[in-house]
Write a protein that holds these residues in place. Structure first.
Motif, mmCIF file in Angstrom:
data_model
loop_
_atom_site.group_PDB
_atom_site.id
_atom_site.type_symbol
_atom_site.label_atom_id
_atom_site.label_comp_id
_atom_site.label_asym_id
_atom_site.label_seq_id
_atom_site.Cartn_x
_atom_site.Cartn_y
_atom_site.Cartn_z
ATOM 1 N N GLN A 63 30.939 19.424 15.256
ATOM 2 C CA GLN A 63 30.152 20.161 16.247
ATOM 3 C C GLN A 63 29.290 21.270 15.652
ATOM 4 O OE1 GLN A 63 32.710 22.234 19.032
ATOM 5 N NE2 GLN A 63 34.306 22.436 17.497
ATOM 6 N N TYR A 64 29.526 21.631 14.390
ATOM 7 C CA TYR A 64 28.759 22.701 13.749
ATOM 8 C C TYR A 64 27.868 22.179 12.624
ATOM 9 C CZ TYR A 64 32.309 25.419 16.187
ATOM 10 O OH TYR A 64 33.138 25.934 17.140
ATOM 11 N N ALA A 65 27.666 20.870 12.559
ATOM 12 C CA ALA A 65 26.953 20.254 11.438
ATOM 13 C C ALA A 65 25.510 20.737 11.297
ATOM 14 C CB ALA A 65 26.986 18.737 11.562
ATOM 15 N N ASP A 66 24.886 21.182 12.376
ATOM 16 C CA ASP A 66 23.505 21.669 12.319
ATOM 17 C C ASP A 66 23.420 23.185 12.280
ATOM 18 O OD1 ASP A 66 22.507 19.048 12.430
ATOM 19 O OD2 ASP A 66 22.604 19.052 14.626
ATOM 20 N N ASP A 67 24.555 23.833 12.196
ATOM 21 C CA ASP A 67 24.615 25.290 12.266
ATOM 22 C C ASP A 67 24.853 25.907 10.896
ATOM 23 O OD1 ASP A 67 24.365 25.152 15.078
ATOM 24 O OD2 ASP A 67 26.527 24.879 15.284
ATOM 25 N N ALA A 68 24.697 27.218 10.843
ATOM 26 C CA ALA A 68 24.957 27.979 9.622
ATOM 27 C C ALA A 68 26.063 28.994 9.911
ATOM 28 C CB ALA A 68 23.697 28.703 9.169
ATOM 29 N N ILE A 69 26.779 29.362 8.855
ATOM 30 C CA ILE A 69 27.795 30.403 8.978
ATOM 31 C C ILE A 69 27.697 31.343 7.791
ATOM 32 C CG2 ILE A 69 29.626 29.058 7.850
ATOM 33 C CD1 ILE A 69 31.566 30.444 9.929
ATOM 34 N N LEU A 70 27.874 32.626 8.080
ATOM 35 C CA LEU A 70 27.997 33.638 7.031
ATOM 36 C C LEU A 70 29.462 34.051 6.993
ATOM 37 C CD1 LEU A 70 27.103 35.807 4.997
ATOM 38 C CD2 LEU A 70 26.503 37.251 6.939
ATOM 39 N N VAL A 71 30.121 33.771 5.884
ATOM 40 C CA VAL A 71 31.511 34.189 5.677
ATOM 41 C C VAL A 71 31.432 35.489 4.882
ATOM 42 C CG1 VAL A 71 33.769 33.545 4.785
ATOM 43 C CG2 VAL A 71 32.229 31.763 5.666
ATOM 44 N N ALA A 72 31.752 36.578 5.570
ATOM 45 C CA ALA A 72 31.492 37.909 5.021
ATOM 46 C C ALA A 72 32.753 38.552 4.466
ATOM 47 C CB ALA A 72 30.857 38.791 6.090
ATOM 48 N N GLY A 73 33.292 37.964 3.435
ATOM 49 C CA GLY A 73 34.357 38.597 2.666
ATOM 50 C C GLY A 73 35.767 38.373 3.150
ATOM 51 N N ASP A 74 36.676 38.549 2.203
ATOM 52 C CA ASP A 74 38.114 38.410 2.410
ATOM 53 C C ASP A 74 38.480 37.015 2.907
ATOM 54 O OD1 ASP A 74 38.187 40.971 1.545
ATOM 55 O OD2 ASP A 74 38.940 41.845 3.401
ATOM 56 N N LEU A 75 37.949 36.016 2.201
ATOM 57 C CA LEU A 75 38.266 34.630 2.518
ATOM 58 C C LEU A 75 39.582 34.232 1.868
ATOM 59 C CD1 LEU A 75 37.547 31.983 3.838
ATOM 60 C CD2 LEU A 75 36.031 31.476 1.909
ATOM 61 N N ALA A 76 39.792 34.608 0.611
ATOM 62 C CA ALA A 76 41.044 34.271 -0.084
ATOM 63 C C ALA A 76 41.192 35.157 -1.308
ATOM 64 C CB ALA A 76 41.050 32.801 -0.494
ATOM 65 N N SER A 77 42.423 35.416 -1.679
ATOM 66 C CA SER A 77 42.655 36.306 -2.827
ATOM 67 C C SER A 77 42.871 35.546 -4.134
ATOM 68 C CB SER A 77 43.839 37.230 -2.549
ATOM 69 O OG SER A 77 44.997 36.484 -2.272
ATOM 70 N N GLY A 78 42.753 34.243 -4.127
ATOM 71 C CA GLY A 78 42.871 33.445 -5.342
ATOM 72 C C GLY A 78 41.769 32.403 -5.403
ATOM 73 N N MET A 79 41.369 32.015 -6.595
ATOM 74 C CA MET A 79 40.252 31.090 -6.762
ATOM 75 C C MET A 79 40.541 29.705 -6.198
ATOM 76 S SD MET A 79 37.661 32.698 -7.926
ATOM 77 C CE MET A 79 36.578 31.367 -8.460
ATOM 78 N N LYS A 80 41.766 29.219 -6.319
ATOM 79 C CA LYS A 80 42.080 27.877 -5.808
ATOM 80 C C LYS A 80 41.898 27.816 -4.291
ATOM 81 C CE LYS A 80 45.621 24.341 -5.567
ATOM 82 N NZ LYS A 80 47.024 24.037 -5.585
ATOM 83 N N LYS A 81 42.466 28.766 -3.576
ATOM 84 C CA LYS A 81 42.352 28.774 -2.122
ATOM 85 C C LYS A 81 40.919 29.100 -1.693
ATOM 86 C CE LYS A 81 45.094 27.948 0.475
ATOM 87 N NZ LYS A 81 45.409 26.686 1.167
ATOM 88 N N LEU A 82 40.230 29.932 -2.459
ATOM 89 C CA LEU A 82 38.828 30.224 -2.157
ATOM 90 C C LEU A 82 38.001 28.943 -2.216
ATOM 91 C CD1 LEU A 82 36.801 32.567 -1.586
ATOM 92 C CD2 LEU A 82 36.359 32.571 -4.038
ATOM 93 N N ARG A 83 38.206 28.150 -3.257
ATOM 94 C CA ARG A 83 37.500 26.866 -3.389
ATOM 95 C C ARG A 83 37.810 25.967 -2.198
ATOM 96 N NH1 ARG A 83 35.337 23.218 -6.984
ATOM 97 N NH2 ARG A 83 35.476 24.632 -8.754
ATOM 98 N N GLU A 84 39.094 25.833 -1.865
ATOM 99 C CA GLU A 84 39.486 24.972 -0.743
ATOM 100 C C GLU A 84 38.832 25.423 0.557
ATOM 101 O OE1 GLU A 84 43.745 24.949 -0.523
ATOM 102 O OE2 GLU A 84 43.977 24.122 -2.535
ATOM 103 N N ALA A 85 38.852 26.722 0.808
ATOM 104 C CA ALA A 85 38.298 27.240 2.062
ATOM 105 C C ALA A 85 36.778 27.068 2.115
ATOM 106 C CB ALA A 85 38.691 28.707 2.234
#
Length: 158
Positions: A30-52
């Protein structure tokens, strides 16, 4: 349908329920044509950051990211004993480039989205101290940023 721009921060995908929420955004595209700004504090480790970030890329047509303080945390272990938070920032930018996640201004959905990289510093707090409260510890004694960010010589948090 007209494209939309969403913004979210402090997702903390390290927590299972929060990561499940991220994954739920992929349902039905439902969001395939939309944009999102993820503004920080997504994950504290690189592995989970990549996944997210990969999940957000699956869900949205365009993904912007700007790191927050948790994203720059460096846990001291044998794998990154000499990594600083500035090196982590460079790793994050390289990861974003690899995944096609935007970290610089771009025109999308009829608007310019401009992720801003910033940091806080205790000296910018100009409000008077709280009076009458005894036993409040200093921020540098209790805030994780003072323990989990590591800066090159000459720089410090707070």
């Amino acid at each position: 349908m007209r494209s939309r721009i969403f913004a979210v921060s402090d997702v903390h995908a390290d927590h299972a329920l929060n990561f499940e929420w991220c994954r739920s955004l992929c349902e039905g595209r439902q969001y395939a044509d939309d944009a999102i700004l993820v503004a920080g504090d997504l994950a504290s480790g690189m592995k989970k950051l990549r996944e997210a970030l990969m999940v957000f890329k699956q869900a949205f047509g365009t993904v912007f990211f700007t790191p927050g303080n948790h994203d720059l945390w460096v846990v001291k272990d044998a794998n990154n004993a000499h990594v600083t938070s500035l090196q982590r920032l460079n790793e994050i930018f390289a990861l974003c480039d690899e995944l096609g996640v935007l970290t610089r201004p771009a025109y999308v959905c009829g608007a310019v989205v401009s992720p801003i990289l910033s940091w806080h510093h205790q000296s910018w707090d100009t409000e008077p101290d709280i009076v009458g409260w005894k036993g409040i510890p200093k921020a540098e004694e209790v805030m994780s940023d003072f323990f989990l960010t590591r800066w090159p010589d000459g720089l410090r948090c707070g």
